[in-house]
Design an enzyme around this catalytic site. Structure first.
Site, short mmCIF file in Angstrom:
data_model
loop_
_atom_site.label_atom_id
_atom_site.label_comp_id
_atom_site.label_asym_id
_atom_site.label_seq_id
_atom_site.Cartn_x
_atom_site.Cartn_y
_atom_site.Cartn_z
N HIS A 65 0.87 -1.18 0.00
CA HIS A 65 0.00 0.00 0.00
C HIS A 65 0.91 1.23 0.00
O HIS A 65 1.71 1.42 0.93
CB HIS A 65 -0.91 0.00 1.23
CG HIS A 65 -1.89 -1.14 1.20
ND1 HIS A 65 -2.12 -1.96 2.28
CD2 HIS A 65 -2.68 -1.60 0.19
CE1 HIS A 65 -3.03 -2.87 1.94
NE2 HIS A 65 -3.37 -2.68 0.67
N GLU A 68 1.83 3.66 2.99
CA GLU A 68 2.27 3.10 4.27
C GLU A 68 3.79 3.20 4.33
O GLU A 68 4.52 2.30 3.92
CB GLU A 68 1.74 1.67 4.41
CG GLU A 68 0.21 1.67 4.41
CD GLU A 68 -0.41 0.28 4.50
OE1 GLU A 68 0.33 -0.70 4.67
OE2 GLU A 68 -1.63 0.21 4.38
N HIS A 159 3.17 -3.59 6.96
CA HIS A 159 2.11 -2.60 6.67
C HIS A 159 1.95 -1.65 7.85
O HIS A 159 2.44 -1.91 8.95
CB HIS A 159 0.77 -3.31 6.46
CG HIS A 159 0.67 -4.06 5.18
ND1 HIS A 159 -0.10 -3.65 4.13
CD2 HIS A 159 1.27 -5.22 4.78
CE1 HIS A 159 0.01 -4.51 3.13
NE2 HIS A 159 0.83 -5.48 3.50
N GLU A 223 1.28 -5.58 10.86
CA GLU A 223 0.77 -4.21 11.00
C GLU A 223 1.55 -3.50 12.11
O GLU A 223 1.57 -3.96 13.25
CB GLU A 223 -0.73 -4.23 11.34
CG GLU A 223 -1.60 -4.83 10.26
CD GLU A 223 -1.79 -3.90 9.06
OE1 GLU A 223 -1.41 -2.71 9.16
OE2 GLU A 223 -2.31 -4.37 8.03
ZN LIG Z 1 -1.46 -2.05 4.15
#
Ligand SMILES: [Zn+2]
Length: 340
Positions: A65, A68, A159, A223
């Site tokens: 992404h 990020e 992420h 994450e």
């Molecule tokens: Zn992500």
């Protein structure tokens, strides 16, 4: 020496190189350096191979992404430490910045969420992110397939989340296709200050599931906190994962195989909320609602053509709520506490 590897060696800056050359260049270039060979496979895809490869082949991906930024800075820092000679490389590593054009425009994606395009979901699509997913799959396939004697394969897809989280850092353990969970990786995350683990319930179209499913790699979506622009990330808060990744790169990781449930917040996915209509849909929570928030039983989480989703237990929590998804896509995961 190719001009791109030249730039990389001049500045030791993988991020700068990727930012300045965001579009696929299509030709790989290599250079021997100290005790390893470095190969720029394509934009944002960097292979580092020590003269004698250690026990673990490692993929560290970031920027799937584009907005990020913290994971991209983590990758860039590790590459810099290696090129500066400050971090000894004893395992083969593939570093990836997933979506350079979206990174340059500060967007999560341009046409389609790249992390929904793996496991062949890119096939039949011609937009740039579909082509990028195919290229990343090929790079990972070539990386793992080129060595059959590695004892272990890992993939950490790093992420940051759109919203705040009750547990700031957490790892998603992809569906294992019937294989047992490996306790030692739970301890890897605990040692990285990440003690919340979410166990996925079914196959997915994500980068980490691709590596897990295709190569039986120990693959995880990790994450690391909330999305922030470049330069605004709290780098000291990533000390734990950086230390663990450095130990892996040096092949000095000391895995502990015994797990104490009390050390972890383990969650199992129990349900998925899907969007069914274009015009009659709403997600009935505050945009700032944190991941892992809980709600009373019967709380109307979504309004939709199928009567929407009502919470089934006051111990169920929501993760990744996102109203801005197309019809047919996932709005949120519903998770509950579990143990192993
Ligand atoms: Zn992500």
């Amino acid at each position: 020496m190719n001009i791109l590897t030249g730039e990389l060696f001049l500045h030791h800056d993988f991020l700068r190189l990727t930012r300045e050359h965001p579009i696929e260049i299509g030709n790989r270039c290599s250079k021997r350096y100290n005790n390893f060979v470095i190969t720029l496979i394509d934009t944002g895809i960097l292979l580092i191979e020590p003269e004698s490869a250690g026990s673990i082949d490692i993929v560290i991906s970031s920027g799937v992404h584009g907005n990020e930024t913290a994971p991209i800075e983590i990758c860039n820092l590790l590459v810099k430490e290696i090129l500066d000679g400050k971090l000894q490389v004893n395992n083969r590593i593939l570093f990836i910045i997933g979506n350079p054009p979206a990174m340059n425009s500060g967007e999560r994606f341009e046409e389609e969420n790249l992390n929904r395009l793996f496991c062949g979901k890119h096939i039949g699509k011609s937009h740039r992110e579909a082509k990028r997913a195919a290229l990343l799959e090929k790079a990972v396939t070539d990386f793992f397939d080129s060595r059959h004697d590695s004892l272990e394969r890992c993939h950490f897809d790093l992420h940051t989340a759109i919203r705040a989280s009750k547990y700031e850092k957490f790892a998603i353990y992809p569906y294992q296709d019937g294989r047992a969970l490996k306790n030692k990786y739970l301890n890897f995350f605990k040692d990285s200050d990440i003690n919340t683990i979410l166990l996925a319930h079914q196959p997915a179209d994500t980068f980490s599931y691709f590596s897990s499913h295709q190569f039986k790699a120990n693959a995880f979506t990790v994450e690391l906190g909330k999305v922030r622009p470049f330069g605004e990330n709290d780098m000291p808060s990533f000390a734990g994962i950086l230390t663990s990744l450095r130990l892996l790169i040096k092949d000095e990781i000391d895995f502990d195989d015994s797990v104490n449930n009390d050390d972890f917040n383990l969650f199992q996915v129990v349900d998925e909320v899907i969007r069914y209509s274009e015009n009659n849909f709403s997600l009935n929570i505050d945009v700032k609602q944190a991941n892992f928030s809980t709600f009373p039983v019967a709380f109307q989480l979504t309004t939709d053509d199928d009567k929407g989703y009502q919470m089934k237990s006051d111990s169920d929590a929501i993760v990744f709520p996102n109203a801005k998804v197309p019809v047919g896509h996932r709005v949120a995961l519903i998770v509950s506490k579990t143990s192993i």
